[in-house]
Design an enzyme around this catalytic site. Structure first.
Site, short mmCIF file in Angstrom:
data_model
loop_
_atom_site.label_atom_id
_atom_site.label_comp_id
_atom_site.label_asym_id
_atom_site.label_seq_id
_atom_site.Cartn_x
_atom_site.Cartn_y
_atom_site.Cartn_z
N ARG A 107 0.85 -1.10 0.10
CA ARG A 107 -0.09 0.07 -0.19
C ARG A 107 0.94 1.39 -0.09
O ARG A 107 1.32 1.71 1.17
CB ARG A 107 -0.82 -0.05 1.36
N HIS A 134 -6.67 1.57 -7.37
CA HIS A 134 -7.03 0.62 -6.27
C HIS A 134 -7.73 -0.30 -6.82
O HIS A 134 -8.81 -0.63 -6.79
CB HIS A 134 -7.88 1.51 -5.26
N GLN A 137 -9.56 -3.01 -4.38
CA GLN A 137 -11.06 -2.43 -3.96
C GLN A 137 -11.86 -2.73 -4.95
O GLN A 137 -13.19 -3.13 -4.62
CB GLN A 137 -10.77 -0.86 -3.74
N ASP A 225 -16.89 8.30 -2.85
CA ASP A 225 -15.73 8.08 -2.02
C ASP A 225 -15.16 9.31 -1.24
O ASP A 225 -15.87 10.41 -1.39
CB ASP A 225 -14.33 7.81 -3.03
N CYS A 264 -16.10 2.84 -0.63
CA CYS A 264 -14.96 1.93 -0.10
C CYS A 264 -14.87 2.15 1.29
O CYS A 264 -13.64 1.34 1.95
CB CYS A 264 -13.91 2.09 -0.91
N ARG A 292 -14.09 -7.40 0.42
CA ARG A 292 -12.54 -7.22 0.20
C ARG A 292 -11.84 -8.54 0.50
O ARG A 292 -10.68 -9.00 -0.25
CB ARG A 292 -11.94 -6.30 0.99
#
Length: 307
Positions: A107, A134, A137, A225, A264, A292
């Site tokens: 990450r 991402h 996700q 988001d 998310c 996830r």
């Protein structure tokens, strides 16, 4: 077989992405016991290194639990746990990690860090998030969509707010899986030109507008988001720009009758989404968060040689 990196959805063929998504569905149905056909050989001796340059809740927990449920082991590493924090090169770090472990998830602050890690690693590298994309996700998001709405092809999804890293991966997904994506965002926060150009070259059905009402009209799913991501310093300016893009009941009502809402997480009620929407009947955000785990399990299995 070459090394199976999972960096971005645009670099993986549709057939493979479909296989990973189908495996995620099967793994979720199976619960904690992964079906043998989806379990890579030698997984019990496999070790996942999880490298975090940014804090994480869902990415950290889902990858950790996913690897354990597959039968492998995990080693979580913060940026300060590694000599990267003291200036060791990414290339040398990749070579060293490759001698100890079987797969790396990172990450990262910069997308180039993931790319360089993959260039020099002799084991699979997974993009757990960068400022540009991402993909893990969005694989979980696609899994969630199919659970609630059925096949993706020919459906319509609206992305409302910042044209950020998650939006970029949604754009990749729209091309790969053949659905319509409508992005509503301020001109200043449009997705990167390189992603828009790629969509055009691939003849993807992606429309970018500054009108959230136009974007959500009749869609099967509305996604948003947080307005301010980790590391961004222009919070006040971004909030002012994005205020007209808040997803409330009035906007959600313009979507299709049985439209679902996704986010998310973490979410900030009263900013990008109202409490009435995220805690209401359209919301599937906690199913999305759970997914996830299942999506990442399928990604890990594929990276490690699973069918």
């Amino acid at each position: 077989m070459g090394i199976r990196h999972f960096i971005d959805l645009d670099s993986i063929d549709t057939k493979t992405l479909r296989q990973i998504l189908d495996a995620a569905h099967a793994m979720k149905r199976a619960g904690k016991r992964t079906p043998l056909k989806h379990r890579p050989k030698g997984i019990k001796d496999a070790v996942l290194a999880m490298v975090f340059e940014k804090p994480s809740t869902r990415t950290r927990l889902s990858f950790d639990v996913a690897m354990r449920q597959l039968g492998g082991q995990t080693i979580p590493l913060n940026h300060t746990d590694l000599q990267l924090g003291r200036g060791e090169s990414i290339a040398d770090t990749a070579r060293v990690l490759s001698r100890y472990i079987d797969v790396i998830m990172i990450r990262a602050n910069a997308h180039e860090t993931v790319m360089e890690l993959a260039r020099h690693a002799s084991v699979p590298v997974i993009n757990g998030l960068t400022e540009k994309s991402h993909p893990c996700q969005v694989m979980a998001d696609l899994l969630t969509f199919e659970e609630f709405k059925g096949p993706l092809k020919g459906r319509a999804v609206a992305w409302i707010g910042d044209g950020n890293n998650v939006a970029a991966s949604w754009m990749h997904a729209a091309v790969k899986f053949g659905f319509s994506l409508r992005i509503a965002c301020p001109a200043e926060l449009r997705p990167e030109t390189s992603v828009i150009s790629w969509v055009k070259r691939e003849k993807g059905d992606v429309v970018i507008t500054d009108d959230p009402v136009k974007a959500v009209r009749g869609v099967d799913c509305v996604v948003t988001d947080t307005w301010v991501s980790m590391g961004q310093t222009d919070a006040a300016h971004r909030k002012q720009l994005l205020k007209p893009y808040a997803v409330g009941n009035e906007l959600m009502a313009k979507a299709g009758k049985d439209a679902i809402f996704m986010h998310c997480l973490p979410a900030y009620r009263g900013h990008e989404v109202s409490a009435e929407v995220i805690d209401g009947p359209h919301s599937v955000v906690f199913d999305e968060a759970e997914n996830r785990l299942h999506a990442q399990k399928a990604i890990l299995a594929w990276c490690l040689g699973g069918g």
